[in-house]
Every structure is written in structure tokens, then in C-alpha cells.
Scaffold this motif. Structure first.
Motif, mmCIF file in Angstrom:
data_model
loop_
_atom_site.group_PDB
_atom_site.id
_atom_site.type_symbol
_atom_site.label_atom_id
_atom_site.label_comp_id
_atom_site.label_asym_id
_atom_site.label_seq_id
_atom_site.Cartn_x
_atom_site.Cartn_y
_atom_site.Cartn_z
ATOM 1 N N GLU A 3 8.053 83.349 61.410
ATOM 2 C CA GLU A 3 7.686 82.092 60.762
ATOM 3 C C GLU A 3 8.949 81.276 60.508
ATOM 4 N N ARG A 4 8.882 80.001 60.810
ATOM 5 C CA ARG A 4 10.031 79.118 60.613
ATOM 6 C C ARG A 4 9.901 78.408 59.287
ATOM 7 N N GLY A 5 11.018 78.200 58.643
ATOM 8 C CA GLY A 5 11.033 77.446 57.394
ATOM 9 C C GLY A 5 10.920 75.958 57.693
ATOM 10 N N PRO A 6 11.014 75.155 56.651
ATOM 11 C CA PRO A 6 10.938 73.707 56.869
ATOM 12 C C PRO A 6 12.102 73.208 57.726
ATOM 13 N N ALA A 7 11.831 72.187 58.486
ATOM 14 C CA ALA A 7 12.868 71.599 59.347
ATOM 15 C C ALA A 7 13.971 71.011 58.472
ATOM 16 N N PRO A 8 15.218 71.040 58.944
ATOM 17 C CA PRO A 8 16.308 70.435 58.176
ATOM 18 C C PRO A 8 16.002 68.965 57.877
ATOM 19 N N TRP A 9 16.333 68.562 56.682
ATOM 20 C CA TRP A 9 16.030 67.224 56.183
ATOM 21 C C TRP A 9 17.322 66.429 56.057
ATOM 22 N N PRO A 10 17.330 65.168 56.486
ATOM 23 C CA PRO A 10 18.557 64.373 56.343
ATOM 24 C C PRO A 10 18.798 64.042 54.872
ATOM 25 N N VAL A 11 20.037 64.166 54.459
ATOM 26 C CA VAL A 11 20.384 63.821 53.086
ATOM 27 C C VAL A 11 21.232 62.550 53.027
ATOM 28 N N ARG A 12 21.792 62.159 54.184
ATOM 29 C CA ARG A 12 22.601 60.934 54.204
ATOM 30 C C ARG A 12 22.726 60.426 55.633
ATOM 31 N N LEU A 13 22.554 59.125 55.780
ATOM 32 C CA LEU A 13 22.829 58.440 57.042
ATOM 33 C C LEU A 13 23.922 57.426 56.740
ATOM 34 N N ALA A 14 25.039 57.523 57.428
ATOM 35 C CA ALA A 14 26.156 56.601 57.217
ATOM 36 C C ALA A 14 26.459 55.900 58.535
ATOM 37 N N PHE A 15 26.320 54.586 58.535
ATOM 38 C CA PHE A 15 26.581 53.801 59.737
ATOM 39 C C PHE A 15 28.055 53.418 59.751
ATOM 40 N N GLN A 16 28.759 53.858 60.791
ATOM 41 C CA GLN A 16 30.191 53.625 60.921
ATOM 42 C C GLN A 16 30.403 52.590 62.032
ATOM 43 N N ALA A 17 30.295 51.324 61.636
ATOM 44 C CA ALA A 17 30.317 50.224 62.604
ATOM 45 C C ALA A 17 31.591 50.195 63.441
ATOM 46 N N SER A 18 32.734 50.430 62.824
ATOM 47 C CA SER A 18 33.985 50.331 63.577
ATOM 48 C C SER A 18 34.087 51.401 64.661
ATOM 49 N N GLN A 19 33.411 52.529 64.466
ATOM 50 C CA GLN A 19 33.436 53.600 65.459
ATOM 51 C C GLN A 19 32.142 53.648 66.272
ATOM 52 N N LYS A 20 31.234 52.718 65.985
ATOM 53 C CA LYS A 20 29.947 52.625 66.685
ATOM 54 C C LYS A 20 29.227 53.971 66.724
ATOM 55 N N ARG A 21 29.054 54.531 65.517
ATOM 56 C CA ARG A 21 28.333 55.790 65.450
ATOM 57 C C ARG A 21 27.609 55.920 64.115
ATOM 58 N N LEU A 22 26.594 56.760 64.132
ATOM 59 C CA LEU A 22 25.829 57.093 62.939
ATOM 60 C C LEU A 22 26.184 58.518 62.552
ATOM 61 N N ARG A 23 26.613 58.719 61.332
ATOM 62 C CA ARG A 23 26.867 60.073 60.835
ATOM 63 C C ARG A 23 25.632 60.501 60.058
ATOM 64 N N ALA A 24 24.976 61.535 60.566
ATOM 65 C CA ALA A 24 23.764 62.069 59.947
ATOM 66 C C ALA A 24 24.080 63.417 59.327
ATOM 67 N N SER A 25 23.873 63.525 58.016
ATOM 68 C CA SER A 25 24.114 64.772 57.286
ATOM 69 C C SER A 25 22.768 65.367 56.885
ATOM 70 N N PHE A 26 22.622 66.682 57.097
ATOM 71 C CA PHE A 26 21.360 67.365 56.824
ATOM 72 C C PHE A 26 21.518 68.368 55.682
ATOM 73 N N ASP A 27 20.381 68.727 55.080
ATOM 74 C CA ASP A 27 20.406 69.608 53.913
ATOM 75 C C ASP A 27 20.827 71.035 54.222
ATOM 76 N N ASP A 28 20.937 71.388 55.479
ATOM 77 C CA ASP A 28 21.419 72.724 55.830
ATOM 78 C C ASP A 28 22.935 72.736 56.070
ATOM 79 N N GLY A 29 23.589 71.593 55.775
ATOM 80 C CA GLY A 29 25.035 71.489 55.920
ATOM 81 C C GLY A 29 25.504 70.916 57.248
ATOM 82 N N ALA A 30 24.618 70.756 58.206
ATOM 83 C CA ALA A 30 25.004 70.196 59.509
ATOM 84 C C ALA A 30 25.302 68.704 59.374
ATOM 85 N N VAL A 31 26.344 68.282 60.063
ATOM 86 C CA VAL A 31 26.734 66.866 60.093
ATOM 87 C C VAL A 31 26.968 66.503 61.552
#
Length: 109
Positions: A3-31
């Protein structure tokens, strides 16, 4: 079957315009740093993906786009607005996670 637990949930989305990227941080510690170009090329909209297998359309200008706005869609996704006018892609949390993993495993140029 395990049985799988709940899917990782995003805790923060940070738009980094100068680097043209989105930094997505999840509740399992993945960034993940997801390039705007990848988000634009992989937009889940029918405009990009088509309506069936083999209908995906290329986005030749994807490397030049920026994100101008982000709007929550319920509790499950975010709608991204790009400066080329594309605004019909709704990115679920699981899609953002998948794109983040894809970006992380891609060779750096």
C-alpha cells in the motif's frame, strides 16, 4: 501489493525569473528546479498535447518563455501563464513532481 502512502505534496513554489525556472519543494524534502522551457514544452493542455496519441505539438520558442502568473486550481494543481500567451495548461502536483524528476535527471548543458 504494497500500500502506498499519500503522494508528496508541494509546500512551496518559487518562481525564479532570472534563472527561468520554478523551484518546487515537497513535503517529503524533495526540491526540484524545473526550467520554464520544460514546463512550456510539456504543458498538459490539448493545445500542446493534442487530443490523442501522436498529436503532441512542438513548441520551438520554449527556451525563450517566461512565466507571468500562476493561479491555484482547487487544491490539486496550478495554472501557469506564459508570456507567449499560453495559459491553458493545468499542472497537477503529481505532474510537477514528474517534471522535476525529469529535469533533475537531464544532463546539464
Amino acid at each position: 501489493m504494497a500500500e502506498r502512502g499519500p503522494a508528496p505534496w508541494p509546500v512551496r513554489l518559487a518562481f525564479q525569473a532570472s534563472q527561468k525556472r520554478l523551484r518546487a519543494s515537497f513535503d517529503d524534502g524533495a526540491v526540484f528546479d524545473i526550467p520554464y522551457a520544460l514546463l512550456r514544452r510539456e504543458s498538459p493542455s490539448a493545445e500542446v498535447q493534442g487530443h490523442g496519441p501522436g498529436q503532441k505539438r512542438a513548441v520551438p520558442h520554449a527556451d525563450r518563455v517566461t512565466i507571468t502568473a500562476a493561479e491555484p486550481v482547487g487544491r490539486y494543481a496550478v495554472r501557469l501563464v506564459f508570456d507567449d500567451g499560453h495559459d491553458s495548461g493545468i499542472y497537477s502536483w503529481s505532474l510537477l513532481r514528474t517534471l522535476g524528476e525529469t529535469a533533475q535527471s537531464a544532463p546539464q548543458s
